[in-house]
Design a protein around this motif. Structure first.
Motif, PDB file in Angstrom:
ATOM      1  N   GLN A 156      47.470  29.624  38.724  1.00 52.64           N
ATOM      2  CA  GLN A 156      46.648  30.494  37.854  1.00 52.64           C
ATOM      3  C   GLN A 156      45.688  29.644  37.018  1.00 52.64           C
ATOM      4  OE1 GLN A 156      47.037  33.606  38.511  1.00 52.64           O
ATOM      5  NE2 GLN A 156      49.125  33.849  39.235  1.00 52.64           N
ATOM      6  N   CYS A 157      44.887  28.850  37.703  1.00 46.97           N
ATOM      7  CA  CYS A 157      43.990  27.917  37.029  1.00 46.97           C
ATOM      8  C   CYS A 157      42.995  28.626  36.123  1.00 46.97           C
ATOM      9  CB  CYS A 157      43.182  27.130  38.052  1.00 46.97           C
ATOM     10  SG  CYS A 157      44.135  26.461  39.389  1.00 46.97           S
ATOM     11  N   GLY A 158      42.673  27.972  34.997  1.00 46.74           N
ATOM     12  CA  GLY A 158      41.652  28.509  34.111  1.00 46.74           C
ATOM     13  C   GLY A 158      40.268  28.413  34.726  1.00 46.74           C
ATOM     14  N   ALA A 159      40.018  27.339  35.438  1.00 43.31           N
ATOM     15  CA  ALA A 159      38.734  27.166  36.132  1.00 43.31           C
ATOM     16  C   ALA A 159      39.044  27.052  37.616  1.00 43.31           C
ATOM     17  CB  ALA A 159      38.015  25.927  35.623  1.00 43.31           C
ATOM     18  N   ALA A 160      39.430  28.156  38.192  1.00 38.73           N
ATOM     19  CA  ALA A 160      39.984  28.130  39.543  1.00 38.73           C
ATOM     20  C   ALA A 160      38.913  27.868  40.590  1.00 38.73           C
ATOM     21  CB  ALA A 160      40.664  29.454  39.831  1.00 38.73           C
ATOM     22  N   PRO A 161      39.171  26.943  41.490  1.00 41.01           N
ATOM     23  CA  PRO A 161      38.196  26.669  42.551  1.00 41.01           C
ATOM     24  C   PRO A 161      38.074  27.819  43.554  1.00 41.01           C
ATOM     25  CG  PRO A 161      39.855  24.936  42.386  1.00 41.01           C
ATOM     26  CD  PRO A 161      40.331  26.067  41.571  1.00 41.01           C
ATOM     27  N   CYS A 162      39.103  28.664  43.630  1.00 41.82           N
ATOM     28  CA  CYS A 162      39.061  29.752  44.611  1.00 41.82           C
ATOM     29  C   CYS A 162      38.069  30.836  44.207  1.00 41.82           C
ATOM     30  CB  CYS A 162      40.447  30.365  44.779  1.00 41.82           C
ATOM     31  SG  CYS A 162      41.205  30.922  43.246  1.00 41.82           S
ATOM     32  N   GLU A 163      37.822  30.973  42.915  1.00 40.70           N
ATOM     33  CA  GLU A 163      37.058  32.138  42.456  1.00 40.70           C
ATOM     34  C   GLU A 163      35.569  32.114  42.814  1.00 40.70           C
ATOM     35  OE1 GLU A 163      37.921  32.390  38.350  1.00 40.70           O
ATOM     36  OE2 GLU A 163      39.960  33.064  38.680  1.00 40.70           O
ATOM     37  N   PRO A 164      34.861  31.027  42.508  1.00 42.84           N
ATOM     38  CA  PRO A 164      33.416  31.112  42.729  1.00 42.84           C
ATOM     39  C   PRO A 164      33.005  31.168  44.191  1.00 42.84           C
ATOM     40  CG  PRO A 164      34.028  28.961  41.845  1.00 42.84           C
ATOM     41  CD  PRO A 164      35.260  29.763  41.896  1.00 42.84           C
ATOM     42  N   VAL A 165      33.889  30.833  45.098  1.00 40.00           N
ATOM     43  CA  VAL A 165      33.474  30.786  46.502  1.00 40.00           C
ATOM     44  C   VAL A 165      33.625  32.117  47.210  1.00 40.00           C
ATOM     45  CG1 VAL A 165      33.929  28.332  46.727  1.00 40.00           C
ATOM     46  CG2 VAL A 165      35.739  29.959  47.257  1.00 40.00           C
ATOM     47  N   CYS A 166      34.298  33.067  46.603  1.00 36.64           N
ATOM     48  CA  CYS A 166      34.520  34.336  47.299  1.00 36.64           C
ATOM     49  C   CYS A 166      33.198  35.078  47.454  1.00 36.64           C
ATOM     50  CB  CYS A 166      35.505  35.206  46.537  1.00 36.64           C
ATOM     51  SG  CYS A 166      35.785  36.777  47.369  1.00 36.64           S
ATOM     52  N   PRO A 167      32.822  35.433  48.675  1.00 35.87           N
ATOM     53  CA  PRO A 167      31.517  36.083  48.871  1.00 35.87           C
ATOM     54  C   PRO A 167      31.457  37.501  48.317  1.00 35.87           C
ATOM     55  CG  PRO A 167      32.725  35.993  50.934  1.00 35.87           C
ATOM     56  CD  PRO A 167      33.528  35.207  49.937  1.00 35.87           C
ATOM     57  N   VAL A 168      32.622  38.148  48.103  1.00 39.15           N
ATOM     58  CA  VAL A 168      32.595  39.541  47.658  1.00 39.15           C
ATOM     59  C   VAL A 168      33.293  39.734  46.309  1.00 39.15           C
ATOM     60  CG1 VAL A 168      32.414  40.527  49.960  1.00 39.15           C
ATOM     61  CG2 VAL A 168      34.663  40.021  49.027  1.00 39.15           C
ATOM     62  N   VAL A 169      33.566  38.626  45.601  1.00 41.34           N
ATOM     63  CA  VAL A 169      34.246  38.685  44.305  1.00 41.34           C
ATOM     64  C   VAL A 169      35.559  39.452  44.388  1.00 41.34           C
ATOM     65  CG1 VAL A 169      33.769  38.684  41.846  1.00 41.34           C
ATOM     66  CG2 VAL A 169      31.920  38.992  43.428  1.00 41.34           C
ATOM     67  N   ALA A 170      36.303  39.237  45.455  1.00 42.08           N
ATOM     68  CA  ALA A 170      37.624  39.851  45.548  1.00 42.08           C
ATOM     69  C   ALA A 170      38.608  39.091  44.688  1.00 42.08           C
ATOM     70  CB  ALA A 170      38.106  39.867  46.988  1.00 42.08           C
ATOM     71  N   THR A 171      38.313  37.842  44.420  1.00 41.99           N
ATOM     72  CA  THR A 171      39.152  37.089  43.507  1.00 41.99           C
ATOM     73  C   THR A 171      38.339  36.783  42.269  1.00 41.99           C
ATOM     74  OG1 THR A 171      40.456  35.091  43.212  1.00 41.99           O
ATOM     75  CG2 THR A 171      38.619  34.936  44.729  1.00 41.99           C
ATOM     76  N   TYR A 172      38.921  37.044  41.130  1.00 41.68           N
ATOM     77  CA  TYR A 172      38.187  36.905  39.882  1.00 41.68           C
ATOM     78  C   TYR A 172      39.187  36.586  38.784  1.00 41.68           C
ATOM     79  CZ  TYR A 172      39.981  41.292  38.139  1.00 41.68           C
ATOM     80  OH  TYR A 172      40.819  42.252  37.670  1.00 41.68           O
ATOM     81  N   HIS A 173      38.670  36.382  37.579  1.00 40.03           N
ATOM     82  CA  HIS A 173      39.517  35.986  36.468  1.00 40.03           C
ATOM     83  C   HIS A 173      39.747  37.166  35.532  1.00 40.03           C
ATOM     84  CE1 HIS A 173      41.281  32.251  35.352  1.00 40.03           C
ATOM     85  NE2 HIS A 173      41.060  32.465  34.074  1.00 40.03           N
ATOM     86  N   THR A 174      40.984  37.402  35.160  1.00 39.30           N
ATOM     87  CA  THR A 174      41.255  38.545  34.290  1.00 39.30           C
ATOM     88  C   THR A 174      41.240  38.114  32.824  1.00 39.30           C
ATOM     89  OG1 THR A 174      43.641  38.312  34.062  1.00 39.30           O
ATOM     90  CG2 THR A 174      42.840  39.361  36.067  1.00 39.30           C
ATOM     91  N   PRO A 175      41.166  39.073  31.909  1.00 42.69           N
ATOM     92  CA  PRO A 175      41.224  38.729  30.472  1.00 42.69           C
ATOM     93  C   PRO A 175      42.579  38.141  30.080  1.00 42.69           C
ATOM     94  CG  PRO A 175      40.500  40.995  30.796  1.00 42.69           C
ATOM     95  CD  PRO A 175      40.922  40.499  32.114  1.00 42.69           C
TER      96      PRO A 175
END
Lengths: 286, 207
Positions: A100-119
């Motif tokens: 559950q990284c704060g600056a997760a490498p998985c997030e920015p690469v998703c082409p459809v923003v299926a993975t994102y950061h929650t509050p």
């Protein structure tokens, strides 16, 4: 997620760690895993299977890499350990789950923003949105995202195992990535309950399935924003923190004192993981 | 299964007589006071409509007679809405609480009595069904729009509660058998969340 949230909230929550990071999480769920206590029994992994409707893929598909255990026990042996003084000490165990990284490498690469950061500081995976490009998996340094290669519907569980499926969670379809959620369904229930009673979520009110199942209580789960929670105190005790005195991200924990066993895996990547491990102390090897 | 669980919780916490008395009182009071419809500032409703198909229920339950004519509060029958995810269908015993004496000569009530005497549950069909991947709680929405809303709570009656329910279910005071009236799509949910300050986080609803 509406476009507004996408444009404003999401970059804010994952504000670059080099810019000081995002400090105003509602909660920041975190974990501490004591490797001294871990006996590698796989109870956490089994509990995860039961809690999160994980499919059992079988030997053949496992060998092809189609497994979907959100939590695994990694084993490490010392080099030429058999010749060493205490070979009976065996492997090092490390439970590995999504950090559950704060600056997760998985997030920015998703082409459809299926993975994102929650509050809450979690890496969310929205199964309905995912198109299965698997880019996130390729970018994850911990390899804790799993791709669903086959459909596992309710009917694919042999009777009566279909009745044990958790209704608080979907049974995922073929072609989507899935990952550890820190048991977000339990978080959701606890937050709903707290909100109905107009109070904050109490520490220890709930825990994740893995922490609950661990026979040696190696796993501690809690809110890192809560200064009195058990996990925060454990992080503080081992002087593990996300930022140093000057607000810069910590790249390596200070290991000068032998009592300080805390570290986060692959800290040097600056991904700001939420899971702290406590190093295992072993007998001196010759 | 959900219904059974909810009713157990409910009976354990309050007991049927207490609750029934509370809502009966509310119903009686509202009959006395609601000569004119009360104008209340309600939350901004989500836009959109949907012509749902008629759901063939085992008994054609007339919502309008109960709510519009007899002023029975929505939450008297759908009582779990205030404390659980689902609002629930009332058990037959609740129907029989009134209908063992009221309107016993009507054919629909005779159908109902038949079920009751055979000790069979009535196989009602679900009208508003959100997909399995959606987490929706009545509890929190009712807290926000009814129990935390002084305008409703100052005059708690079917005429103030029904418009809140109508945000998603359509106005049941004007319907007989319940029918899907609103689109119940994600965009429709989100439009209301945006206007009324609901959470915009995917994981609040998607599971």
């Amino acid at each position: 997620m509406s476009l507004k949230n996408l444009v404003t909230d999401w970059p804010r929550y994952r504000q670059g760690i080099e810019e000081g990071g995002f400090q105003h999480y509602e909660h920041r769920w975190g974990m501490a895993i004591d490797l001294n206590a871990c006996i590698g029994c796989n109870a956490c992994s089994t509990a995860c299977y039961a809690e999160n409707n994980l499919a059992v893929v079988g030997k053949e598909r496992f060998a092809k890499g189609h497994f979907m255990h959100w939590m695994r026990i990694e084993r490490y042996w010392d080099e030429n350990y058999a010749e060493q003084q205490h070979p009976e000490q065996g492997a090092h165990f490390m439970p590995m789950l999504c950090q559950q990284c704060g600056a997760a490498p998985c997030e920015p690469v998703c082409p459809v923003v299926a993975t994102y950061h929650t509050p809450d500081g979690l890496n969310a995976q929205v199964y309905n949105r995912c198109i299965g490009s698997r880019y996130c998996n390729n970018n994850c340094p911990y390899r804790v995202r799993y791709f669903n290669f086959w459909s596992y519907y309710e009917s694919s569980w042999p009777e009566p195992l279909n009745l044990q499926l958790n209704p608080d969670l979907t049974v995922r379809d073929k072609g989507v990535m899935e990952k550890c959620t820190f048991c977000v369904q339990r978080i959701r229930v606890a937050k709903d309950k707290a909100r109905m009673e107009n109070r904050k979520v109490k520490d220890g009110e709930f825990t994740t399935a893995c922490a609950q199942a661990c026979p040696t209580s190696a796993i501690t789960f809690g809110d890192l924003m809560d200064q009195d929670s058990a996990v925060t105190r454990l992080w503080a005790k081992h002087e593990v923190s996300r930022y140093d005195d000057k607000g810069r991200p910590v790249q390596e924990q200070n290991k000068a004192h032998p009592e300080l066993r805390g570290y986060r895996v692959l800290e040097e990547l600056n991904v700001d993981p939420s899971v702290m491990y406590l190093e295992r102390v072993r007998e001196e090897l010759a | 299964m959900q219904l059974i669980g909810a009713s157990r919780t409910h009976a354990g916490r309050y007991g049927w007589p207490v609750m029934a008395a509370t809502w009966c009182m509310a119903g009686v009071l509202s009959v006395a006071s609601a000569a004119e419809p009360v104008s209340v500032q309600y939350p901004i409703a989500p836009q959109g409509s949907h012509n749902g198909v008629d759901v063939p229920q085992p008994i054609d339950f007339p919502h309008d007679i109960h709510t519009r004519d007899n002023k029975i509060n929505c939450l008297y029958c759908h009582t779990y809405g205030r404390q659980s995810k689902v609002a629930g269908i009332p058990p037959t015993s609740k129907c029989m609480g009134c209908h063992s004496v009221i309107a016993t000569d009507k054919p629909r009530i005779q159908q109902l009595t038949e079920f009751w005497e055979k000790k069979q549950p009535i196989p009602w069909l679900k009208v508003h069904d959100v997909p399995d991947f959606v987490h929706f709680t009545h509890e929190k929405h009712l807290k926000r729009f009814i129990f935390d809303n002084p305008e409703v709570m100052n005059d708690l009656s079917v005429d103030t509660v029904a418009p809140v329910c109508a945000l998603c279910h359509g106005d049941l005071r004007a319907k007989t058998v319940a029918k899907k009236d609103k689109p119940m799509t994600m965009g429709w949910c989100v439009s209301c969340h945006e206007k009324n300050g609901g959470p915009g986080d995917c994981w609040q609803c998607h599971k």
